[in-house]
Design a protein around this motif. Structure first.
Motif: not given
Length: 784
Positions: A55, A57, A78-79, A149
């Motif tokens: 992932d 982000y 978020l995760s 990120n």
């Protein structure tokens, strides 16, 4: 594995280098990036093309207008694979938020910064903490504005990155772009407390042909309290004051040479509330209080001065068509305790017996600990476009040195001056200081060699194989391997899978931590000693030397990307861990072997670390995202789901250890392992943008969780809970943005429990998402 045992691997790496050089062609000059989980450096690919689930982000919008002010809480909402819940009533664990992936321990996730290993904290999570018995990485020591990120690799990767990468790897990529930006934020809970102030600025300055990014951050978060009126205790967030600065830059020296630098420092002043002590008429006088000092009872405060430092210096070059990367990384974490609004009851009682009022000092330096890690890496890689349809070959070496030390507190923080087992208890109430017998200064080193080959065997089939051999000076050697592959049926559908072995070295903190701490069981205080490996107590008990945990990981899944605007990934996984290190159950003075030793120490119970548990974790990760037009604006939708179940499959008591299995790992402690986090977690997000306005709604679901009580056969059942975050942003000018919103806007809290059976002694415990309820925030962001 000594140097001679590493020789075959070294020779294989040299042979690989020579063979591949003969096949080499000049590499492309295209702008290239590397995504965590692959050594390949090629034009950026979507996470739906990766061999294992990753992932990615972006932090830009979150930094500009998000409702969370630190990285751990940002990723928590978020995760779905990520868990970090602020603790209360858990001593030092209140001061540093622990974080983990897939419901495993916080020390089973490896954290990188710019692809380089980040050090763990000096703290060992103990009583009241979800990740008890583990160390972890302080995610909140990095300022959000410095981050470009965050890449979350949801697969075992010890063969690629070394120890700790059992549950996965988190890589934090820092900014190094030109330009400046600043953000100011304010937040607080709907109850009116926990005021949170944030001021942060980033500037990327051109130096010669490179860029140096400088980030400074100041954060002041106030204490929150959910205790009932009349309750002495403070139940809620720790008070935190952070001052942080980070540098990150890259400077080309020539066409094929560049120097890079990362340096960061954070000073944190944190303060958490310990358990309250009763006043006149309670059993705490004279054992834990003095009528002359706190007749109505009191709450001691555990204050921590935390220093975190991090430096990376590296040089990237090209040699005969190969990309080389030589780097030196250093990180350190120190914590010093100061206990305030407290007393040493034995000092007060001695004063009273001598005809005084019964007075003790009210604050003590309780000592502390530190951990440092220095890592040298040399990495070599090259992409060969004509070798097996395109191959990336990488290999390298690593040397790491780690140090751990404990510093004693002042005598009044731990001594007993009115007689052992008589009158007032020893040490500062709330957190007894580290004693001279706890003092330690230990170090170790490790060496590693690795090789990695990623090949496009056909246009559709990609395979990656990695092997890594490591030797630790204190426990021995470990060799791990990984095989991953993907098959692309068409441009829209990809099947992928991986199998690997992994390991986690016992941390120096687990090997050598030593302390005597007061814990509360059924609301009653008990002094507990944590005995280090190799001590008189653990030797008498027959506790063997700690060794590495070993794991096997399997992942299989698929990705679907029918268009540029829609993507779906689904991955099943299984993680088996053998000889998992746990903090044992408690042995008391009734034990025939250890009872006399405990009585001599003046403590009621003892615990120690031991390799004794095998676990199996199975789960499913699902992500889906789509972009579409809606009216005059655009709608982005994102869904992420994690289902996970950890099971203790075996408790094996070493033959030399004189302890019963149910004492070694009680049912209550087993549940802390099996349900360290909720077994289901999902995030459904909607973002609608039209013109200068952007609105966001995020629904976060936390599955059920079960914990044990202090009574055998009784449980704490936490029902599934769902919260919602709302936010709105207005781009007032091309440079200025205002944001406001709320987190957990419906004020959802965990299932109410019997306060006598929870870890923190309160009917709301720090599980799933915490106990503070709704909060609101406002931000201003300016780019210049």
């Amino acid at each position: 594995m000594h140097a001679t045992r590493l020789l075959p691997t070294a020779l294989a790496a040299v042979t690989l280098f020579a063979t591949a050089s003969a096949l080499a062609q000049e590499a492309s000059n295209l702008e290239r990036v590397t995504v965590i989980g692959s050594r390949k450096s090629l034009p950026a690919a979507s996470s739906t093309d990766t061999l294992v689930p990753v992932d990615i982000y972006s932090m830009s919008k979150i930094t500009e207008g998000g409702g969370q002010f630190d990285l751990a809480q940002t990723l928590q909402y978020l995760s779905p694979s990520f868990n970090s819940t602020r603790q209360t009533g858990a001593d030092g664990a209140d001061l540093i938020d622990s974080a983990s992936l897939r419901g495993l321990g916080s020390d089973q996730t490896l954290v990188l910064v710019n692809g380089k290993r980040r050090h763990t904290v000096a703290l060992v999570n103990l009583f009241g903490a979800r990740n008890r018995g583990t160390t972890g990485t302080d995610m909140n020591s990095l300022p959000l504005l410095a981050i470009d990120n965050v890449q979350v690799l949801r697969d075992g990767a010890a063969a690629q990155y070394g120890s700790d990468a059992i549950a996965g790897v988190i890589n934090i990529q820092l900014k190094k772009k030109q330009g400046c930006e600043a953000v100011a934020g304010f937040g607080q809970y709907s109850a009116g407390d926990g005021k949170n102030y944030l001021a942060s600025a980033y500037c990327g300055v051109k130096i010669a042909d490179g860029t140096l990014g400088v980030t400074g951050e100041w954060q002041d978060r106030g204490r929150s309290n959910r205790a009932d009126p009349g309750d002495l205790r403070t139940i809620g967030d720790t008070q935190v004051k952070n001052k942080t600065v980070y540098l990150n830059g890259e400077f080309p020296l020539s066409t094929d040479n560049k120097l890079y630098l990362t340096a960061g420092a954070q000073n944190r002043d944190a303060s958490s509330a310990a358990w309250s002590r009763g006043g006149v008429g309670s059993d705490d006088i004279p054992s834990r209080n003095s009528a002359a000092m706190y007749p109505d009872g009191f709450v001691p405060y555990i204050n921590g001065d935390i220093e975190d430092r991090y430096v990376i210096v590296g040089w990237k070059s090209a040699l005969a068509g190969w990309d080389t990367d030589l780097s030196q990384t250093y990180g350190s974490n120190k914590m010093r305790y100061n206990i305030s609004h407290t007393l040493n009851a034995s000092i007060a009682n001695k004063d009273l017996l001598a005809g005084g009022k019964g007075i003790s000092p009210t604050s003590f330096d309780a000592g502390g600990f530190g951990f440092s890690q220095a890592t040298t890496n040399f990495d070599v890689s090259r992409f060969f476009p004509d070798l097996l349809g395109g191959s990336n070959i990488a290999f390298g070496a690593e040397y790491r040195r780690e140090k751990y030390n404990i510093v004693a507190g002042e005598p009044g923080s731990y001594n007993d001056v009115d007689g052992l087992g008589f009158g007032g208890n020893a040490g500062s109430q709330g957190f007894p200081g580290f004693q001279p017998g706890d003092v330690t200064n230990r170090s170790r080193n490790s060496q590693a060699l690795y090789a990695d080959w990623e090949a496009n065997l056909t246009q559709a089939l990609t395979v990656d194989a990695a092997v890594r051999a490591e030797h630790y000076s204190d426990f021995g050697s470990s060799t791990t391997a990984k095989l991953a592959g993907s098959y692309k049926f068409n441009n829209a559908f990809l099947l992928r899978g991986a199998a690997s072995t992994g390991f986690r070295a016992p941390s120096l903190q687990q090997l050598y931590f030593s302390s005597t701490i007061t814990d509360f069981i059924n609301l009653q205080p008990v002094d507990v000693v944590i005995a280090p490996n190799g001590s008189t107590l653990t030797n008498a008990a027959g506790v063997p030397a700690l060794k590495q945990e070993k794991s096997t990981n399997f992942t299989v899944g698929f990705t679907v990307k029918p268009s540029q605007d829609t993507a779906l990934t689904a991955d099943l996984y299984q993680i088996k861990i053998k000889d998992r290190i746990v903090l044992s159950g408690r042995v008391d003075s009734s034990d025939p072997n250890l009872g006399p030793i405990l009585q001599g120490l003046g403590v009621g119970q003892a615990q120690f670390f031991v390799n004794s548990v095998d676990t199996r974790t199975r789960g499913l990760d699902l992500t889906a995202s789509t972009r579409s037009k809606l009216g005059a604006g655009s709608l982005n939708t994102f869904l992420a789901l994690n289902l996970s179940r950890t099971t203790v499959t075996k408790i094996h008591v070493p033959s030399t250890l004189k302890i019963e299995p149910d004492v070694l790992l009680s049912e209550r402690e087993r549940l802390f392992i099996e349900e360290a986090g909720p077994r289901a977690k999902a995030t459904l997000g909607f973002e609608y943008s039209q013109g200068a306005w952007t609105g966001e709604a995020k629904i976060i679901h936390f599955g059920s969780q079960t914990q044990g009580t202090f009574n055998v056969g009784e449980y704490l059942h936490y029902k599934p809970k769902t919260s919602m975050d709302l936010g709105m942003s207005w781009q007032a000018t091309p440079a200025l943005k205002f944001s406001l919103g709320g987190n957990n806007v419906f004020n959802v809290k965990p299932t109410r429990q019997d306060s006598g059976q929870t870890d923190n002694g309160f009917y709301y415990d720090s599980v799933q998402f915490g106990l503070n309820g709704a909060s609101y925030f406002a931000r201003a962001y300016y780019k210049f």
